[in-house]
Design a protein around this motif. Structure first.
Motif, short mmCIF file in Angstrom:
data_model
loop_
_atom_site.label_atom_id
_atom_site.label_comp_id
_atom_site.label_asym_id
_atom_site.label_seq_id
_atom_site.Cartn_x
_atom_site.Cartn_y
_atom_site.Cartn_z
N ALA A 119 127.72 14.82 25.40
CA ALA A 119 127.88 15.25 23.95
C ALA A 119 126.45 15.60 23.37
O ALA A 119 126.25 14.97 22.31
N VAL A 120 125.71 16.60 23.94
CA VAL A 120 124.17 16.73 23.56
C VAL A 120 124.09 17.98 22.94
O VAL A 120 122.99 18.15 22.63
N ASP A 122 125.56 19.11 20.04
CA ASP A 122 125.88 19.43 18.51
C ASP A 122 125.06 20.29 17.74
O ASP A 122 125.48 21.03 16.71
N GLY A 123 123.84 20.60 18.33
CA GLY A 123 122.77 21.23 17.58
C GLY A 123 123.29 22.85 17.76
O GLY A 123 122.67 23.70 17.07
N TYR A 124 124.07 22.90 18.46
CA TYR A 124 124.40 24.31 18.81
C TYR A 124 125.77 24.68 18.53
O TYR A 124 126.54 25.64 19.12
N ASN A 200 126.12 9.51 26.35
CA ASN A 200 124.96 10.22 26.08
C ASN A 200 123.75 9.15 26.48
O ASN A 200 122.67 9.73 26.73
N LYS A 209 117.75 15.80 30.65
CA LYS A 209 117.65 16.54 29.44
C LYS A 209 118.48 17.63 29.23
O LYS A 209 118.71 18.18 28.00
N GLY A 210 119.10 18.34 30.10
CA GLY A 210 119.96 19.44 29.92
C GLY A 210 121.34 19.33 30.65
O GLY A 210 121.24 18.46 31.61
#
Lengths: 238, 189
Positions: A119-120, A122-124, A200, A209-210
């Motif tokens: 779940a990386v 959230d910024g999007y 995470n 990283k992605g």
């Protein structure tokens, strides 16, 4: 007489100037010290806030693979690992692209396929969909429907930088794959939010990283069906 | 040839005129510099301050993400990256606030410029090593599509901001600063 007086005055002026200069220097020194103190406090606040943002106890859903970070399907000799985010559009197309082949590989015991719902992103999302959806997938695992729910999440994936489905909608999606009241309560409680942090951290420790990040037997491969098929075929020859 | 020669003095005259005019402009700038410089400095303080406070504020909500975006640069051990990710947003906010109130302007501008130089180095090395990451300057960060990297823009923006910090290091006396208030009226010599 008057000459001497003016000399005295000039001397006094020099002293006064000197004192003023001294005073200014002291003020500057204190100001600099204050700056460093503020920065030190700011750093300490950062460490403190970070520890409050971290959950002390991690709930891990049942049936997980490898240190509680993923879910495995199949029992073949090939180990395929996929780090994927429910908010990530490429993960969605990867998921739909590979779905049938994966089902086949699982059925024929060609590969063991491990899925890590990180779940990386959230910024999007405007409402932390990344974390909420992954936590809901943990709840689905409680009901033994992780993979079905996972796929349903991809089908209902929101666009990036929008307000994704809220918890009520995540619960509705759960009902479509046969999840009931326990699932509902679990999502509402955010029972597995801590678990998403746990995944995470594993993601970070593997220097990823992605999403999607895909591995075959520990080797990084491109996230496409073609590269997976090639990697699986290469194994047959050896 | 001869006939065109007659045009030359005319050309000289016009260039001399523009030189004279730019000289005038320069004198004008210099004459009013004592008045304009403190205001330009205040402008620089506000711009730098707002940028840093915004950059920090957008990261504090998710310090784990901030740590990941630091680790995306692949320049330090993961634990250290997490630490930097937690500390940096608050340092940014503090420096931004110090610039806006104008305390120790020269020192804070120097520190701010130093941080920008670190950022620029980080982005440049990521670019040179062929990493495809977002700088994470204003939250977010991490890997992006190769087509979505904006290294040149990010570096250009940081260079622009560095030049503002350099201006403040050179001319730290600005309007509406705590420095000026602390120095008091003796400031005038």
């Amino acid at each position: 007489m008057s000459k001497r007086y003016s000399q005295k005055q000039a001397a006094a002026q020099v002293v006064r100037k000197q004192l003023a200069k001294e005073k200014r220097r002291r003020t500057q020194l204190w100001a600099a010290l204050a700056v460093f103190a503020v920065l030190l406090v700011a750093g300490a606040v950062g460490v403190l806030v970070r520890s409050t943002q971290q959950d002390d106890t991690v709930n891990i859903p049942p049936g997980t693979y490898a240190d509680g970070v993923g879910f495995a399907r199949g029992d073949g000799p090939k180990l395929i690992e996929i780090y994927s985010d429910y908010q990530c559009p490429i993960c969605r197309s990867f998921e739909t692209q590979t779905r049938d082949t994966f089902a086949q590989w699982v059925a024929t015991d060609t590969a063991k396929i491990v899925f890590y719902p990180v779940a990386v992103l959230d910024g999007y999302s405007k409402n932390e969909y990344s974390t909420r959806s992954a936590a809901a997938a943990g709840c689905a695992a409680d009901g033994g429907k992780f993979h079905q729910y996972s796929y349903a999440l991809y089908v209902n994936q929101p666009a990036e930088n929008t307000e994704g489905p809220d918890n009520a909608e995540l619960i509705e999606t759960g009902k479509t794959v046969g999840l009931g009241e326990d699932f509902e309560q679990c999502v509402k409680d955010g029972k597995y939010t801590s678990w998403t942090q746990h995944i995470n951290e594993n993601f970070e420790e593997r220097k990823l990283k992605g999403t999607p990040s895909v591995f075959v037997d520990g080797e990084r491969v491109e996230a496409s069906l073609a590269s997976l098929m090639a990697a699986v075929a290469a194994d047959d020859e050896s | 040839m001869d006939s065109t020669n007659s045009g030359e003095p005319l050309l000289d005259e016009s260039t001399a005129e523009t030189a004279d005019r730019s000289h005038h402009l320069w004198r004008y700038v210099r004459r009013y510099w004592p008045v304009t410089q403190p205001w330009l400095g205040t402008g620089a303080r506000v711009i730098l301050g707002v940028v840093f406070i915004t950059a920090g504020w957008l990261k504090v909500g998710d310090l784990a993400e901030s740590g990941r975006s630091v680790n995306a640069y692949e320049v330090m051990p993961i634990e250290l990256g997490r630490f930097v990710g937690a500390v940096l947003p608050f340092i940014e906010i503090a420096i931004g606030a110090l610039l806006i109130i104008g305390l120790s302007t020269r020192l804070v501008a120097f520190l701010n410029g130093g941080i920008y130089l670190i950022f620029i180095t980080g982005i440049a090395q990521a670019w040179a090593r062929g990493l495809t990451i977002d700088c994470g300057c204003f939250g977010g960060g991490g890997q992006v599509d190769a087509a979505d990297t904006r290294y040149a823009t990010e570096i250009a923006r940081d260079i622009l901001l560095v030049s503002l910090t350099a201006f403040l290091v050179m001319f730290p006396h600005t309007k509406y600063s705590l420095d000026a208030r602390l120095a008091g009226p003796e400031e005038i010599e």
